[in-house]
Write an enzyme that holds these catalytic residues in place. Structure first.
Site, short mmCIF file in Angstrom:
data_model
loop_
_atom_site.label_atom_id
_atom_site.label_comp_id
_atom_site.label_asym_id
_atom_site.label_seq_id
_atom_site.Cartn_x
_atom_site.Cartn_y
_atom_site.Cartn_z
CE LYS A 13 -2.19 -1.30 3.77
NZ LYS A 13 -1.49 -2.58 4.04
NE ARG A 127 7.65 -2.57 6.20
CZ ARG A 127 6.35 -2.43 6.37
NH1 ARG A 127 5.60 -1.91 5.42
NH2 ARG A 127 5.78 -2.84 7.48
NE ARG A 160 5.99 -0.60 10.13
CZ ARG A 160 4.86 -0.56 9.42
NH1 ARG A 160 4.81 0.16 8.29
NH2 ARG A 160 3.80 -1.22 9.81
#
Ligand code: AP5
Ligand code: ZN
Length: 211
Positions: A13, A127, A160
């Site tokens: 997204k 990521r 993250r």
């Protein structure tokens, strides 16, 4: 253009929103990014949200709805917006409907990025995100040419806190239980567009061009 981007964690997204934002010059409103800013700034909302986020759970609806009412009424959303990560529950979708009708605005489309669970796990565990500009990379699928630094701005890349495998699996099950009912919700309104999220990173842009 008023669009919602729907899809599981790691569907791409944020990655695809960057292309849409550039083409249509509309604000990209990501509740995840907004919440991470609150956590970083140590606000009351940030303190409340952090423990839900780190555990892969949803932040309570009333906190999110209040934050979004505030954001959508800031005056830059009249000509369009791209919502990423909101709504995520049926009560959030109902609150958004009410807010938009008060503002006299209508949605153009809800784009669902479809990606298999195992692909999500692979993507999120690799990521890396730029601490300064928010650019999104992947150690194998989209590495930065500058190694641990951002290609665009030279900032540090970090992982993250919620991109650990156990938390990723929790986020996926939360998605299937609490967010996937929105597919039927928006399909019934004739707004849902399904897009294959396992292909090119401009698939959402192509879908919007065809509307
Ligand atoms: P949020 O930040 O919204 O996280 P998310 O929905 O889990 O989505 P992600 O940001 O993880 O993934 P993405 O789809 O943007 O994928 P990306 O482009 O980075 O929310 C975080 C938390 O905040 C939630 O868990 C919750 O606690 C809270 N929260 C937020 N909104 C809330 C709400 N409305 N209500 C309640 N709580 C809320 O891509 C992923 C990786 O894949 C990257 O490495 C990228 O390089 C790679 N990639 C992307 N596309 C491709 C492709 N086509 N091919 C190969 N690799 C690709
Ligand atoms: Zn950067």
């Amino acid at each position: 253009m008023r669009v919602i981007l729907l899809g599981p964690p790691g569907a791409g997204k944020g990655t695809q929103a960057a292309a849409v934002k550039e083409r249509y010059r509309i604000p990209h409103i990501s509740t995840g990014d907004m919440l991470r800013e609150h956590v970083k700034g140590g606000t009351e909302l940030g303190r409340k949200a952090k423990e839900f986020m780190d555990g892969g759970k949803l932040v309570p609806d009333q906190l999110i709805i209040a934050m979004m009412e505030d954001r959508l009424s800031q005056g830059d959303c009249e000509n369009g917006f791209l919502l990423d990560g909101f709504p995520r529950t049926v009560p959030q979708a109902e609150a958004l409907d009410e807010l938009l009708s008060r503002m006299g605005l209508q949605l153009d489309a809800v784009v669902l990025l479809e990606v298999a669970d195992e692909v999500v796990v692979q993507r999120l565990s690799g990521r890396r995100v730029c601490r300064s500009c928010g650019a999104i990379y992947h150690v194998s699928f989209h590495p930065s040419s500058k190694g641990d630094l951002c290609e665009a701005c030279g900032g540090d890349l970090y992982q993250r806190d919620d991109d650990r495998e156990d938390v990723i699996r929790r986020r996926l099950s939360v998605y299937h239980e609490q967010t996937s009912p929105l597919e039927a919700y928006y399909d019934a309104k004739g707004l849902l567009r399904r897009v294959n999220g396992e292909g090119a990173t401009d698939a959402v842009l192509r879908c919007l061009e065809g509307l």
